[in-house]
Design a protein around this motif. Structure first.
Motif, PDB file in Angstrom:
ATOM      1  N   ALA A   1     -39.247 -28.158 -12.540  1.00 15.79           N
ATOM      2  CA  ALA A   1     -40.011 -28.533 -13.728  1.00 15.79           C
ATOM      3  C   ALA A   1     -41.473 -28.700 -13.334  1.00 15.79           C
ATOM      4  CB  ALA A   1     -39.477 -29.826 -14.341  1.00 15.79           C
ATOM      5  N   GLU A   2     -42.346 -28.583 -14.320  1.00 17.68           N
ATOM      6  CA  GLU A   2     -43.767 -28.775 -14.057  1.00 17.68           C
ATOM      7  C   GLU A   2     -44.418 -29.484 -15.235  1.00 17.68           C
ATOM      8  OE1 GLU A   2     -45.862 -25.068 -13.630  1.00 17.68           O
ATOM      9  OE2 GLU A   2     -45.449 -24.431 -15.686  1.00 17.68           O
ATOM     10  N   GLY A   3     -45.611 -30.018 -14.992  1.00 18.85           N
ATOM     11  CA  GLY A   3     -46.398 -30.659 -16.034  1.00 18.85           C
ATOM     12  C   GLY A   3     -47.834 -30.774 -15.561  1.00 18.85           C
TER      13      GLY A   3
ATOM     14  N   GLU B   1     -33.486 -34.663 -13.677  1.00 17.35           N
ATOM     15  CA  GLU B   1     -34.099 -35.227 -12.475  1.00 17.35           C
ATOM     16  C   GLU B   1     -35.451 -34.573 -12.193  1.00 17.35           C
ATOM     17  OE1 GLU B   1     -30.056 -36.591 -12.533  1.00 17.35           O
ATOM     18  OE2 GLU B   1     -30.923 -34.614 -12.888  1.00 17.35           O
ATOM     19  N   ALA B   2     -35.529 -33.254 -12.381  1.00 17.45           N
ATOM     20  CA  ALA B   2     -36.792 -32.552 -12.165  1.00 17.45           C
ATOM     21  C   ALA B   2     -37.845 -32.989 -13.183  1.00 17.45           C
ATOM     22  CB  ALA B   2     -36.578 -31.040 -12.239  1.00 17.45           C
ATOM     23  N   LEU B   3     -37.439 -33.122 -14.445  1.00 17.19           N
ATOM     24  CA  LEU B   3     -38.370 -33.566 -15.488  1.00 17.19           C
ATOM     25  C   LEU B   3     -38.837 -34.998 -15.244  1.00 17.19           C
ATOM     26  CD1 LEU B   3     -36.524 -32.098 -18.596  1.00 17.19           C
ATOM     27  CD2 LEU B   3     -38.795 -31.406 -17.799  1.00 17.19           C
TER      28      LEU B   3
ATOM     29  N   ILE C   1     -45.020 -30.816 -20.225  1.00 16.26           N
ATOM     30  CA  ILE C   1     -43.951 -31.025 -19.242  1.00 16.26           C
ATOM     31  C   ILE C   1     -42.732 -30.226 -19.690  1.00 16.26           C
ATOM     32  CG2 ILE C   1     -42.409 -32.724 -18.197  1.00 16.26           C
ATOM     33  CD1 ILE C   1     -44.630 -34.809 -18.622  1.00 16.26           C
ATOM     34  N   HIS C   2     -42.198 -29.394 -18.814  1.00 19.11           N
ATOM     35  CA  HIS C   2     -41.088 -28.531 -19.210  1.00 19.11           C
ATOM     36  C   HIS C   2     -40.306 -28.059 -17.988  1.00 19.11           C
ATOM     37  CE1 HIS C   2     -44.712 -25.966 -18.685  1.00 19.11           C
ATOM     38  NE2 HIS C   2     -43.879 -25.289 -17.923  1.00 19.11           N
ATOM     39  N   VAL C   3     -39.079 -27.620 -18.242  1.00 17.04           N
ATOM     40  CA  VAL C   3     -38.262 -26.992 -17.206  1.00 17.04           C
ATOM     41  C   VAL C   3     -38.730 -25.553 -17.027  1.00 17.04           C
ATOM     42  CG1 VAL C   3     -35.941 -26.190 -16.601  1.00 17.04           C
ATOM     43  CG2 VAL C   3     -36.253 -28.451 -17.622  1.00 17.04           C
ATOM     44  N   CYS C   4     -38.916 -25.148 -15.792  1.00 14.43           N
ATOM     45  CA  CYS C   4     -39.317 -23.768 -15.491  1.00 14.43           C
ATOM     46  C   CYS C   4     -38.091 -22.892 -15.245  1.00 14.43           C
ATOM     47  CB  CYS C   4     -40.220 -23.734 -14.263  1.00 14.43           C
ATOM     48  SG  CYS C   4     -41.726 -24.716 -14.407  1.00 14.43           S
ATOM     49  N   THR C   5     -37.219 -23.353 -14.354  1.00 13.09           N
ATOM     50  CA  THR C   5     -36.009 -22.605 -14.029  1.00 13.09           C
ATOM     51  C   THR C   5     -34.880 -23.568 -13.703  1.00 13.09           C
ATOM     52  OG1 THR C   5     -36.505 -22.496 -11.650  1.00 13.09           O
ATOM     53  CG2 THR C   5     -37.340 -20.694 -13.025  1.00 13.09           C
TER      54      THR C   5
ATOM     55  N   ASP D   1     -27.940 -19.092 -14.762  1.00 14.13           N
ATOM     56  CA  ASP D   1     -29.363 -19.269 -14.504  1.00 14.13           C
ATOM     57  C   ASP D   1     -30.159 -19.323 -15.804  1.00 14.13           C
ATOM     58  OD1 ASP D   1     -28.599 -19.124 -11.908  1.00 14.13           O
ATOM     59  OD2 ASP D   1     -29.473 -17.151 -11.510  1.00 14.13           O
ATOM     60  N   PHE D   2     -31.253 -20.066 -15.760  1.00 14.21           N
ATOM     61  CA  PHE D   2     -32.176 -20.146 -16.899  1.00 14.21           C
ATOM     62  C   PHE D   2     -33.588 -19.965 -16.382  1.00 14.21           C
ATOM     63  CE2 PHE D   2     -35.324 -22.867 -19.003  1.00 14.21           C
ATOM     64  CZ  PHE D   2     -35.332 -22.315 -20.273  1.00 14.21           C
ATOM     65  N   VAL D   3     -34.348 -19.121 -17.066  1.00 14.40           N
ATOM     66  CA  VAL D   3     -35.763 -18.929 -16.773  1.00 14.40           C
ATOM     67  C   VAL D   3     -36.529 -19.150 -18.067  1.00 14.40           C
ATOM     68  CG1 VAL D   3     -37.539 -17.318 -16.006  1.00 14.40           C
ATOM     69  CG2 VAL D   3     -35.287 -17.270 -14.928  1.00 14.40           C
ATOM     70  N   ASN D   4     -37.467 -20.072 -18.056  1.00 15.40           N
ATOM     71  CA  ASN D   4     -38.237 -20.386 -19.259  1.00 15.40           C
ATOM     72  C   ASN D   4     -38.966 -19.128 -19.742  1.00 15.40           C
ATOM     73  OD1 ASN D   4     -40.159 -21.357 -21.163  1.00 15.40           O
ATOM     74  ND2 ASN D   4     -40.094 -23.380 -20.207  1.00 15.40           N
ATOM     75  N   PRO D   5     -38.635 -18.632 -20.929  1.00 14.02           N
ATOM     76  CA  PRO D   5     -39.227 -17.363 -21.388  1.00 14.02           C
ATOM     77  C   PRO D   5     -40.722 -17.443 -21.649  1.00 14.02           C
ATOM     78  CG  PRO D   5     -37.978 -18.406 -23.149  1.00 14.02           C
ATOM     79  CD  PRO D   5     -37.700 -19.200 -21.912  1.00 14.02           C
ATOM     80  N   GLN D   6     -41.262 -18.645 -21.772  1.00 13.58           N
ATOM     81  CA  GLN D   6     -42.690 -18.791 -22.046  1.00 13.58           C
ATOM     82  C   GLN D   6     -43.553 -18.686 -20.793  1.00 13.58           C
ATOM     83  OE1 GLN D   6     -43.445 -22.330 -24.322  1.00 13.58           O
ATOM     84  NE2 GLN D   6     -41.784 -21.931 -25.754  1.00 13.58           N
TER      85      GLN D   6
END
Length: 211
Positions: free
Chosen positions: A29-31, A113-115, A141-145, A153-158
């Motif tokens: 996650a990142e922010g 946990e990442a968020l 703040i959002h989940v990236c992968t 698996d999930f990859v943030n489409p944005q």
């Protein structure tokens, strides 16, 4: 999609993961926090009075990942195998990017946990710098992968990340300067006290008497 945090009576419940298999799971996650030019320079030069902002925020973020189940009511208590918090200084936009990567071998994912790690790291930056600027803005703040588990698996489409790709996790950018250089840089940006009367100093940035 059916929400599974509620029972048939509408009561909030923790999801039962007893029958799930343990798998390797990871989330990133990142922010961002936007600061003014004074705060940006103070962090970059290691001149914030409370101490090394990014080092403290890094430790706080890692601690936050381990406290997630105590903060979010329906989160499972997980045995984390790795937690990493890193930062990137974005001079043009006067922002600091925080990235949190969490791993576990378990029955449920580590997105929360990442968020939480990112959120606590950014809040710590705000806390350590609020004397200089109370208008700092924490945002995006959002989940990236995420990977692992039944949902795959999930990859943030944005974020324009290619399938199977990785988020750019920068190394920790706390400045590795000699102590003398840190003191010189701190002196260059710290306000100078002016004597009003013997034993009393007024600091220009705060207007607060200090004995």
């Amino acid at each position: 999609m059916e929400l599974n945090h509620f029972d048939h009576q509408g009561n909030a419940v923790m999801v039962d993961v007893s029958e799930k298999e343990n798998t390797s799971r990871e989330a990133v996650a990142e922010g961002f926090i936007h600061v003014n030019s004074e705060v940006y320079r103070a962090i970059a030069n290691g001149a914030v009075k409370k101490g090394d902002v990014l080092t403290v925020a890094q430790v706080a973020g890692i601690m936050g990942t381990k406290k997630t189940a105590e903060l979010i009511p329906m989160c499972h208590l997980l045995n984390l195998t790795n937690a990493k918090v890193t930062f990137e200084m974005l001079e043009e936009s006067q922002e600091i990017r925080a990235v949190c990567q969490v791993k576990t071998e378990g029955k449920t994912g580590v997105e929360m946990e990442a968020l939480t790690g990112v959120s606590v790291a950014l809040l710590t930056i705000y806390d350590m710098c609020k004397a200089l600027d109370k208008t700092m803005e924490i945002r995006d703040i959002h989940v990236c992968t995420k990977s692992g588990g039944k949902s795959g698996d999930f990859v943030n489409p944005q974020l324009n990340i290619q399938a199977g790709g990785q988020v750019d996790i920068q190394p920790d950018l706390k400045l590795d300067l000699p102590l003398a250089d840190k003191r010189q840089k701190k002196a260059a940006v710290s306000p100078s006290p002016r004597e009003e009367e013997p034993g009393l100093q007024i600091w220009a940035d705060e207007g607060t008497p200090r004995w």
